[in-house]
Design a protein around this motif. Structure first.
Motif, PDB file in Angstrom:
ATOM      1  N   LEU A  52      -3.247   4.539 -10.627  1.00 56.37           N
ATOM      2  CA  LEU A  52      -3.701   5.843  -9.775  1.00 56.37           C
ATOM      3  C   LEU A  52      -2.443   6.232  -9.250  1.00 56.37           C
ATOM      4  N   HIS A  53      -2.316   7.627  -9.281  1.00 57.65           N
ATOM      5  CA  HIS A  53      -0.993   8.320  -8.604  1.00 57.65           C
ATOM      6  C   HIS A  53      -1.304   9.281  -7.756  1.00 57.65           C
ATOM      7  N   PRO A  54      -0.754   9.730  -6.656  1.00 59.57           N
ATOM      8  CA  PRO A  54      -1.102  10.751  -5.877  1.00 59.57           C
ATOM      9  C   PRO A  54      -0.909  12.001  -6.533  1.00 59.57           C
ATOM     10  N   LYS A  72      -8.205  14.921   8.726  1.00 62.02           N
ATOM     11  CA  LYS A  72      -9.265  15.122   8.153  1.00 62.02           C
ATOM     12  C   LYS A  72      -9.851  13.939   7.518  1.00 62.02           C
ATOM     13  N   GLY A  73      -8.780  13.152   6.849  1.00 63.17           N
ATOM     14  CA  GLY A  73      -9.347  12.104   6.067  1.00 63.17           C
ATOM     15  C   GLY A  73      -9.594  10.787   7.135  1.00 63.17           C
ATOM     16  N   SER A  74      -8.904  10.803   8.229  1.00 65.50           N
ATOM     17  CA  SER A  74      -9.289   9.805   9.107  1.00 65.50           C
ATOM     18  C   SER A  74     -10.773   9.891   9.817  1.00 65.50           C
ATOM     19  N   GLN A  75     -11.570  11.242   9.604  1.00 70.42           N
ATOM     20  CA  GLN A  75     -12.850  11.246  10.197  1.00 70.42           C
ATOM     21  C   GLN A  75     -13.746  10.703   9.117  1.00 70.42           C
ATOM     22  N   ILE A  76     -13.443  10.386   7.914  1.00 68.40           N
ATOM     23  CA  ILE A  76     -14.430   9.635   7.075  1.00 68.40           C
ATOM     24  C   ILE A  76     -14.526   8.175   7.226  1.00 68.40           C
ATOM     25  N   PRO A  77     -15.571   7.575   7.279  1.00 69.29           N
ATOM     26  CA  PRO A  77     -15.798   6.130   7.308  1.00 69.29           C
ATOM     27  C   PRO A  77     -15.006   5.525   6.492  1.00 69.29           C
ATOM     28  N   GLY A  78     -14.350   4.290   7.092  1.00 68.50           N
ATOM     29  CA  GLY A  78     -13.310   3.584   6.358  1.00 68.50           C
ATOM     30  C   GLY A  78     -12.808   2.711   6.750  1.00 68.50           C
ATOM     31  N   PRO A  79     -11.978   1.899   6.469  1.00 61.24           N
ATOM     32  CA  PRO A  79     -11.135   0.593   7.014  1.00 61.24           C
ATOM     33  C   PRO A  79      -9.887   1.272   7.501  1.00 61.24           C
ATOM     34  N   PRO A  80      -9.154   0.336   8.497  1.00 62.76           N
ATOM     35  CA  PRO A  80      -7.791   0.952   8.928  1.00 62.76           C
ATOM     36  C   PRO A  80      -6.850   1.153   7.800  1.00 62.76           C
ATOM     37  N   SER A  81      -5.726   1.700   7.959  1.00 62.58           N
ATOM     38  CA  SER A  81      -4.530   2.179   7.170  1.00 62.58           C
ATOM     39  C   SER A  81      -4.078   0.684   6.629  1.00 62.58           C
ATOM     40  N   SER A  82      -4.211  -0.340   7.299  1.00 67.82           N
ATOM     41  CA  SER A  82      -3.684  -1.437   7.067  1.00 67.82           C
ATOM     42  C   SER A  82      -4.503  -2.397   6.172  1.00 67.82           C
ATOM     43  N   THR A  83      -5.036  -1.789   4.979  1.00 68.88           N
ATOM     44  CA  THR A  83      -5.745  -2.614   4.097  1.00 68.88           C
ATOM     45  C   THR A  83      -4.836  -3.209   3.064  1.00 68.88           C
ATOM     46  N   LEU A 104      -4.157   5.034   0.325  1.00 66.69           N
ATOM     47  CA  LEU A 104      -3.501   4.359  -0.568  1.00 66.69           C
ATOM     48  C   LEU A 104      -2.032   4.654  -0.292  1.00 66.69           C
ATOM     49  N   GLY A 105      -1.647   5.242   0.674  1.00 63.52           N
ATOM     50  CA  GLY A 105      -0.399   5.470   1.138  1.00 63.52           C
ATOM     51  C   GLY A 105      -0.534   6.612   2.438  1.00 63.52           C
ATOM     52  N   PRO A 106       0.562   7.034   3.131  1.00 63.71           N
ATOM     53  CA  PRO A 106       0.641   7.991   4.061  1.00 63.71           C
ATOM     54  C   PRO A 106       0.191   9.467   3.713  1.00 63.71           C
ATOM     55  N   THR A 107       0.347   9.594   2.476  1.00 69.71           N
ATOM     56  CA  THR A 107      -0.359  11.021   2.006  1.00 69.71           C
ATOM     57  C   THR A 107      -1.297  10.816   0.456  1.00 69.71           C
ATOM     58  N   GLN A 108      -1.669   9.511   0.377  1.00 69.55           N
ATOM     59  CA  GLN A 108      -2.451   9.356  -0.603  1.00 69.55           C
ATOM     60  C   GLN A 108      -3.789   9.010  -0.027  1.00 69.55           C
ATOM     61  N   LEU A 109      -4.931   9.700  -0.211  1.00 71.48           N
ATOM     62  CA  LEU A 109      -6.348   9.284  -0.091  1.00 71.48           C
ATOM     63  C   LEU A 109      -7.274   9.145  -0.941  1.00 71.48           C
ATOM     64  N   LEU A 110      -7.732   8.123  -1.138  1.00 74.41           N
ATOM     65  CA  LEU A 110      -8.949   7.912  -2.175  1.00 74.41           C
ATOM     66  C   LEU A 110     -10.192   7.934  -1.146  1.00 74.41           C
ATOM     67  N   VAL A 111     -11.105   8.579  -1.537  1.00 70.17           N
ATOM     68  CA  VAL A 111     -12.628   8.708  -1.243  1.00 70.17           C
ATOM     69  C   VAL A 111     -13.603   8.364  -2.236  1.00 70.17           C
ATOM     70  N   ILE A 158      -8.058  11.955  -3.746  1.00 74.65           N
ATOM     71  CA  ILE A 158      -8.698  11.421  -4.997  1.00 74.65           C
ATOM     72  C   ILE A 158     -10.155  11.127  -4.755  1.00 74.65           C
ATOM     73  N   LEU A 159     -11.073  11.800  -5.311  1.00 75.65           N
ATOM     74  CA  LEU A 159     -12.593  11.647  -5.154  1.00 75.65           C
ATOM     75  C   LEU A 159     -12.870  10.749  -6.341  1.00 75.65           C
ATOM     76  N   VAL A 160     -13.646   9.639  -6.066  1.00 76.74           N
ATOM     77  CA  VAL A 160     -13.858   8.660  -7.216  1.00 76.74           C
ATOM     78  C   VAL A 160     -15.513   8.262  -7.011  1.00 76.74           C
ATOM     79  N   VAL A 161     -15.906   8.053  -8.320  1.00 76.66           N
ATOM     80  CA  VAL A 161     -17.452   7.394  -8.249  1.00 76.66           C
ATOM     81  C   VAL A 161     -17.255   6.079  -9.146  1.00 76.66           C
ATOM     82  N   PRO A 162     -17.368   4.919  -8.261  1.00 80.14           N
ATOM     83  CA  PRO A 162     -17.419   3.839  -9.003  1.00 80.14           C
ATOM     84  C   PRO A 162     -18.679   3.378  -9.886  1.00 80.14           C
ATOM     85  N   LEU A 163     -18.432   3.691 -11.193  1.00 82.46           N
ATOM     86  CA  LEU A 163     -19.391   3.906 -11.998  1.00 82.46           C
ATOM     87  C   LEU A 163     -20.303   2.668 -12.064  1.00 82.46           C
TER      88      LEU A 163
END
Length: 541
Positions: A14-16, A37-48, A85-92, A414-419
């Motif tokens: 994956l690439h930003p 805006k990304g931090s308002q979506i439920p999810g783990p902290p950045s130290s994943t 995935l990084g400071p400017t790379q968000l996966l939803v 990056i919007l993904v659907v885990p098939l």
């Protein structure tokens, strides 16, 4: 398209996505908005475990690891979760079927690196650009054409496709067996070739070389495209460009062959007609191939003489169609054949269904295949269990997406659907969600018992439920970027399988110890290995 981006240090990662110019000018401000805006979506902290390792999340390799991790996140945070995935790379990741449908309808774009990879490999293409606005008209025209090709004239080509493949694998069969995945790839490649270039493609002496080059070039496309600076100092980079040049040369060669055959066939048809000019026009339109539309660049029927030599984009369109179509069709054919050799009882039932249908007609026709309920449900179930990739990816490059659930997905994410999580969800598909049961798509069925398909003999005849009415059935994607060739692919695959099973029994290679079986790891179904198979011609039909 289910193609994924590529990382700098590992192929297929994956690439930003590169932000559009209007957002890049914002610099740090745009990155700050993405973070807020990304931090308002439920999810783990950045130290994943995945933070700062976006280039190491492989779409085909460690993508299964990512799917397993997303499974745990969805269990903890709900149907929609974000992962930095990084400071400017968000996966939803979106798992709820209601949200999936909404996201896939609104997220129209692809990750920019995908378009860059295929432009590097195949040249400019108006069909595989990241922006949906650039591909909308071409997609609509292509879908219309492919659906129109579902007629008797096209089906006759499919019979010749199988016969051509079987003729060319005789040398391999002399060794006693075939590799299922390679066999499926050959069938898919020739289905697309015959559809685009006509039957002349089946007799083209360079078709084998064309197939090998296409797979070689596509394999390394994402890797070289992921380099921020083209590595002009690399011998491998120039070797890759040489392969691309050979591939384009062969494309022009088969186009020239098509032009000659098309022109000759059209003139012969016109000579046979003594009617009006309108009749002649109808014949000309009937003989028109997909190639005429593709080469025009804008999918408008026109004279193709001299166009390809001066235009790069049509070549990119053709190669993109061949690559994407071959991969999707080969994956599904390989999955079905693998299941058939693992369930010989099901193969016997399919053969009985085919023979019972053929007894009513001298040969199998379009309507006959559509009425083969068990065959169609077997294809659907194989597609459900063996998606082409672990993640269905989309992106909105310019605009934020506001969902009905009051969640906003920022542009550039990056919007993904885990098939696999969706297509094997117990709450949707039942307790046997991870088991092969083609009867789940039939209106009346008892399910599988000891690997056998048991269908009610009493009452009304079973019919196949439309799988597309289930929002969790996504092997061809969904929404605005759904595969335009879904109907064509499913019909072609069913027709080819009917002909193959009518004439051959497919068996595992003798002496194979045990049956290849899928395994479960963190709720993720690992794909079946490609078995070695043997084709035995049936003596009675």
């Amino acid at each position: 398209s289910r193609a994924h981006g590529g990382g700098v240090r590992r192929r297929g990662a994956l690439h930003p996505p590169r932000l559009p110019p209007s957002r890049r000018r914002g610099g740090a401000g745009a990155a700050r908005k993405l973070w807020i805006k990304g931090s308002q979506i439920p999810g783990p902290p950045s130290s994943t475990p995945f933070f700062g390792r976006g280039d190491l999340v492989a779409a085909c390799g460690s993508g299964a690891d990512l799917s397993g991790y997303l499974s745990k996140l969805h269990h903890k945070y709900g149907p929609i979760v974000r992962l930095w995935l990084g400071p400017t790379q968000l996966l939803v990741s979106v798992k709820d079927t209601g949200l999936i449908n909404e996201v896939l309808m609104k997220a129209e774009d692809k990750l920019p690196l995908t378009g860059k990879a295929y432009q590097l490999a195949f040249g400019r293409s108006s069909l595989f650009a990241s922006s949906f606005e650039q591909v909308k008209k071409g997609r609509e025209s292509l879908a219309e054409y492919l659906n129109a090709k579902l007629d008797e004239r096209t089906n006759l080509n499919l019979v010749k496709v199988v016969e051509t493949i079987l003729g060319r694998v005789d040398s391999i069969m002399a060794k006693g067996f075939l590799d299922c995945r390679v066999f499926a790839q050959h069938i898919a490649f020739y289905i697309l070739g015959a559809t685009i270039f006509g039957e002349a493609f089946l007799d083209w002496p360079n078709s084998t070389m064309y197939e090998e080059l296409l797979m070689m070039v596509a394999k390394d496309g994402c890797f070289w495209a992921s380099c921020k600076v083209p590595p002009f100092w690399s011998v491998g980079y120039w070797r890759y460009h040489l392969l691309c040049a050979k591939l384009k040369h062969l494309t022009r060669e088969i186009v020239q062959l098509y032009r000659c055959n098309y022109s000759t066939a059209t003139q012969d048809d016109l000579k046979k007609c003594t009617g009006t000019q309108q009749v002649g026009e109808e014949i000309r339109m009937e003989s028109t191939s997909l190639l005429n539309n593709v080469i025009s660049g804008s999918f408008i029927q026109c004279d193709i003489d001299g166009y390809l030599c001066s235009q790069e984009e049509p070549c990119g369109n053709i190669l993109g169609l061949m690559f994407h179509g071959s991969l999707a069709i080969a994956s599904l054919i390989g999955g079905v054949i693998t299941r058939l050799v693992l369930h010989p009882e099901l193969q016997g039932k399919l053969y009985s269904e085919i023979i019972a249908t053929r007894k009513r007609n001298s040969q199998l026709e379009t309507s006959d295949v559509q009425n083969m309920q068990l065959l169609l449900s077997t294809v659907y179930e194989s597609a459900r269990l063996l998606p082409a990739g672990p993640l269905l990816q989309r992106c909105s490059l310019e605009h934020d997406l506001s969902l009905k659930s009051s969640i906003t997905l920022p542009a550039g994410a990056i919007l993904v659907v885990p098939l696999q999580l969706v297509q094997m969800d117990y709450s949707i598909w039942g307790n046997d969600a991870c088991e092969f049961n083609p009867c789940r798509f039939l209106s009346k069925a008892t399910g599988l018992k000891d690997g056998n398909s048991e269908i009610h003999e009493s009452g009304k005849r079973p019919f196949v439920r439309d799988p597309n009415k289930n929002a969790a059935f996504l092997p061809f994607g969904s929404g605005t970027r759904a595969c335009v060739g879904q109907k064509f692919a499913l019909h072609s695959i069913s027709r080819v399988l009917a002909y193959l099973l009518q004439n051959y029994e497919i068996r595992l290679q003798p002496g194979v110890s045990g049956e290849p079986k899928p395994t479960m790891d963190d709720c993720i179904l690992q794909l079946l290995p490609s078995p070695k198979i043997v084709l035995k011609r049936r003596t009675e039909q």
